[in-house]
Design an enzyme around this catalytic site. Structure first.
Site, PDB file in Angstrom:
ATOM      1  CB  SER A  37      13.707  -3.075   7.419  1.00 15.62           C
ATOM      2  OG  SER A  37      12.539  -3.251   6.675  1.00 15.62           O
ATOM      3  CG  ASP A  60      11.455  -0.966   5.091  1.00 17.87           C
ATOM      4  OD1 ASP A  60      10.291  -1.274   5.424  1.00 17.87           O
ATOM      5  OD2 ASP A  60      12.075  -1.535   4.183  1.00 17.87           O
ATOM      6  CD  GLU A  86      17.698   0.568   1.255  1.00 16.55           C
ATOM      7  OE1 GLU A  86      17.499  -0.587   0.861  1.00 16.55           O
ATOM      8  OE2 GLU A  86      18.072   0.835   2.398  1.00 16.55           O
ATOM      9  N   GLY A 120      17.890 -10.689   4.783  1.00 13.64           N
ATOM     10  CA  GLY A 120      17.052 -11.370   3.803  1.00 13.64           C
ATOM     11  C   GLY A 120      15.738 -11.892   4.342  1.00 13.64           C
ATOM     12  CB  ALA A 121      14.439 -12.519   7.679  1.00 16.93           C
ATOM     13  N   GLY A 122      13.355  -9.956   5.551  1.00 20.80           N
ATOM     14  CA  GLY A 122      12.317  -8.940   5.402  1.00 20.80           C
ATOM     15  C   GLY A 122      12.101  -8.107   6.640  1.00 20.80           C
ATOM     16  CB  THR A 137      -0.913   0.033   1.245  1.00 20.78           C
ATOM     17  OG1 THR A 137      -0.106  -0.131   2.416  1.00 20.78           O
ATOM     18  CG2 THR A 137      -1.953  -1.060   1.201  1.00 20.78           C
ATOM     19  CB  SER A 193      19.355  -2.219   4.192  1.00 18.95           C
ATOM     20  OG  SER A 193      17.993  -2.147   3.820  1.00 18.95           O
ATOM     21  CE1 TYR A 206       7.752  -2.965  -4.220  1.00 18.42           C
ATOM     22  CE2 TYR A 206       9.111  -1.924  -5.904  1.00 18.42           C
ATOM     23  CZ  TYR A 206       8.404  -1.845  -4.720  1.00 18.42           C
ATOM     24  OH  TYR A 206       8.325  -0.654  -4.041  1.00 18.42           O
TER      25      TYR A 206
END
Length: 411
Positions: A146, A192, A180, A142-144, A57, A148, A242
Site C-alpha cells: 500500500s 489501506d 484514490e 507493486g509488492a502489495g 473480506t 499509494s 477482482y
C-alpha cells in the site's frame, strides 16, 4: 545471554538497521528540499501496511486485521504564498507543477496521489495555499504494501497540520480513500488508508469494514518474526478477477436475500444458508462465497488466539486462509503457491499465506526469529531456480501510523 534475549537480539538489530536507514532517508530528503527550494521544510511520514488475516473480506463488510509497518512514505513540505504546487519525487527523479485552481487527474501520473488529497481539502472548504514538496519512500511499489495509501495519508496528515484544518484522523482516512477513488481511479476499500493513519506499534487493528468500529489487538512477537517474500510478478488477471469475485459475492448475497430477510452482505450469511440457497443454484458462486464466510470467522478466531497467547493457532489460520484463497476463491498463482509450499516444509515457519488482491505480490510468513536468515537463503535459492525470477524479501515489524518528524509547531 538468556534465551529470551537471544531471541530478541536479531529482531532489535533489524529494527536498528531500519531506523538508521530511515534517518538517512530523512536527512537526504531534507537536503534535496533545501537545495531545490532554499527553505527549511516540515517533515512527515506515513507507513505502508500488512494484513495478517482477513483477505477479500473488506468489500463484503467483514473484518480485517492489518497493521502499519516501519517502511513508509516520507515528505518534506513548506507553504508558498501563491497557488502553485511544486512537487519532486526523489526516487523517480521527476518533477511536477500543479495549480490549486486546476487540479485534474492525469492518467498514470504519480502526482495524482497528492493532487487528489489537495482536491479533497478544497472541496470541503478548507483554506490552503500552494506548497513545495519532496517525496521519497522505502516502500517497494507493486509488492502489495500500500505505497499509494501511504503517500495519500502522509499528504493528508501534513496539510491538516500545516493549514491547521483541525480534522481528526478518521476524517483524513476518508479523504485519502476518496483521493484514490477519484484521482488514481482505484475503487479501493478503506483498510489501506485506515491502517496507514490509525495504527499503533505492537498492535493489530481489528477493523469492522461495515461500521468502521475498531479495536487494537496486542501483537508483540517474542521469538517470531514476520517475513514477506515478494514474487516479483503481477499477472494481468488481477483486476478482471477482482471485479469478477466481487460480482460473484454479490450474486451469492442476492440468492440468499431472496429467501432470508435482513441480508445485505456476506457478513450476514451463514454456511448453512450458502449450502441451502446458493450451492444448488451455482456451485462456483458457492465456493467463492464459502471462502469469504469462513475467512470472516477466521479473523474472529485469530483475534481470540492472539488474546490467549496462542501464536501457533494464528499460524494454522494463516495456512487455512491461503488454501481458501488458492482453491476456493482462486486468486493465487503458481508463484505464490510455490512460496507457501516451500515454507510448509520448514518447521520454523508456523504460518504463511498470500497477502493482497492476488495473482502476484507477497506472501506473509510467521517465522521463528532464529531461523529467519537460513529460511531466506533457502527459499530465495529454490524460488529463483524454479521460477527464473528474483525473489525479494522484507523482514517487517509493526509501527505507528501517520506522524510528523521533529517538527516545530506551525505558527
Amino acid at each position: 545471554m538468556n534465551a529470551h534475549n537471544s531471541l530478541l537480539y536479531p529482531k532489535l538489530c533489524r529494527l536498528a538497521i531500519i531506523f538508521y536507514l530511515g534517518l538517512i532517508m530523512i536527512h537526504q530528503l531534507k537536503k534535496v528540499f533545501t537545495d531545490l527550494f532554499h527553505t527549511e521544510p516540515f517533515l512527515f511520514r506515513s507507513p505502508g501496511r500488512i494484513n495478517i488475516i482477513g483477505e477479500h473480506t473488506d468489500y463484503n463488510q467483514g473484518f480485517v486485521l492489518p497493521a502499519a509497518i516501519e517502511q513508509a512514505a516520507y515528505i518534506a513540505i513548506d507553504i508558498r504564498n501563491d497557488d502553485t504546487i511544486h512537487l519532486f519525487a526523489r526516487s523517480l527523479n521527476e518533477s511536477a507543477e500543479l495549480n490549486l485552481h486546476n487540479l485534474e487527474p492525469v492518467n498514470g501520473a504519480w502526482s495524482n496521489y497528492i493532487a487528489g488529497v489537495v482536491q479533497q481539502f478544497i472541496e470541503k472548504g478548507y483554506s490552503i495555499k500552494g506548497f513545495n514538496m519532496v517525496l521519497d519512500s522505502d516502500l517497494p511499489i507493486g509488492a502489495g504494501l500500500s505505497s499509494s495509501a501511504a503517500i495519500e495519508c502522509a499528504v493528508a496528515y501534513a496539510l491538516n497540520e500545516l493549514f491547521q484544518s483541525k480534522l481528526d484522523r478518521l476524517q483524513l482516512v476518508h479523504m485519502a480513500q476518496k483521493a484514490e477513488h477519484e484521482f488514481a481511479g482505484v475503487q479501493c476499500g478503506i483498510m489501506d488508508q485506515f491502517a496507514s493513519m490509525m495504527s499503533t506499534r505492537n498492535n493489530l487493528i481489528k477493523l469492522d469494514c461495515r461500521s468502521l468500529e475498531y479495536e487494537y489487538i496486542p501483537f508483540q512477537l517474542v521469538g517470531y518474526s514476520l517475513v514477506l517474500f515478494d514474487t516479483n510478478v503481477k499477472h494481468s488477471l488481477a483486476s478482471s478477477a477482482y471485479n469478477e469475485r466481487r460480482q460473484q459475492c454479490e450474486q451469492g448475497v442476492k440468492l440468499v436475500s431472496e429467501q432470508v430477510s435482513g441480508i445485505s452482505s456476506l457478513r450476514d450469511v451463514s454456511m448453512d444458508q450458502l449450502k441451502q440457497y446458493v450451492l444448488p443454484n451455482d456451485p462456483l458462486v458457492y465456493k467463492r462465497c464459502a471462502y469469504v464466510v469462513e475467512e470472516i470467522e477466521r479473523v474472529e478466531n485469530a483475534c481470540k488466539a492472539l488474546q490467549s497467547g496462542n501464536i501457533r493457532e494464528l499460524g494454522k489460520l494463516m495456512y487455512a486462509t491461503h488454501t481458501g484463497l488458492s482453491q476456493d476463491y482462486a486468486v493465487s498463482c503458481k508463484e505464490l503457491d510455490l512460496l507457501v509450499d516451500l515454507v510448509k516444509l520448514n518447521p520454523a515457519v508456523i504460518g504463511a499465506r498470500m497477502m493482497g488482491g492476488g495473482f502476484g505480490g507477497c506472501t506473509i510468513n510467521l517465522v521463528e526469529t532464529s531461523a529467519v536468515s537460513s529460511l531466506i537463503e533457502d527459499i530465495k535459492k529454490s524460488y529463483e531456480l524454479a521460477m527464473h525470477l528474483p525473489l525479494h524479501y522484507y523482514v517487517v515489524s509493526t509501527a505507528d501510523g501517520s506522524s510528523g518528524i521533529n517538527n516545530q509547531p506551525v505558527s
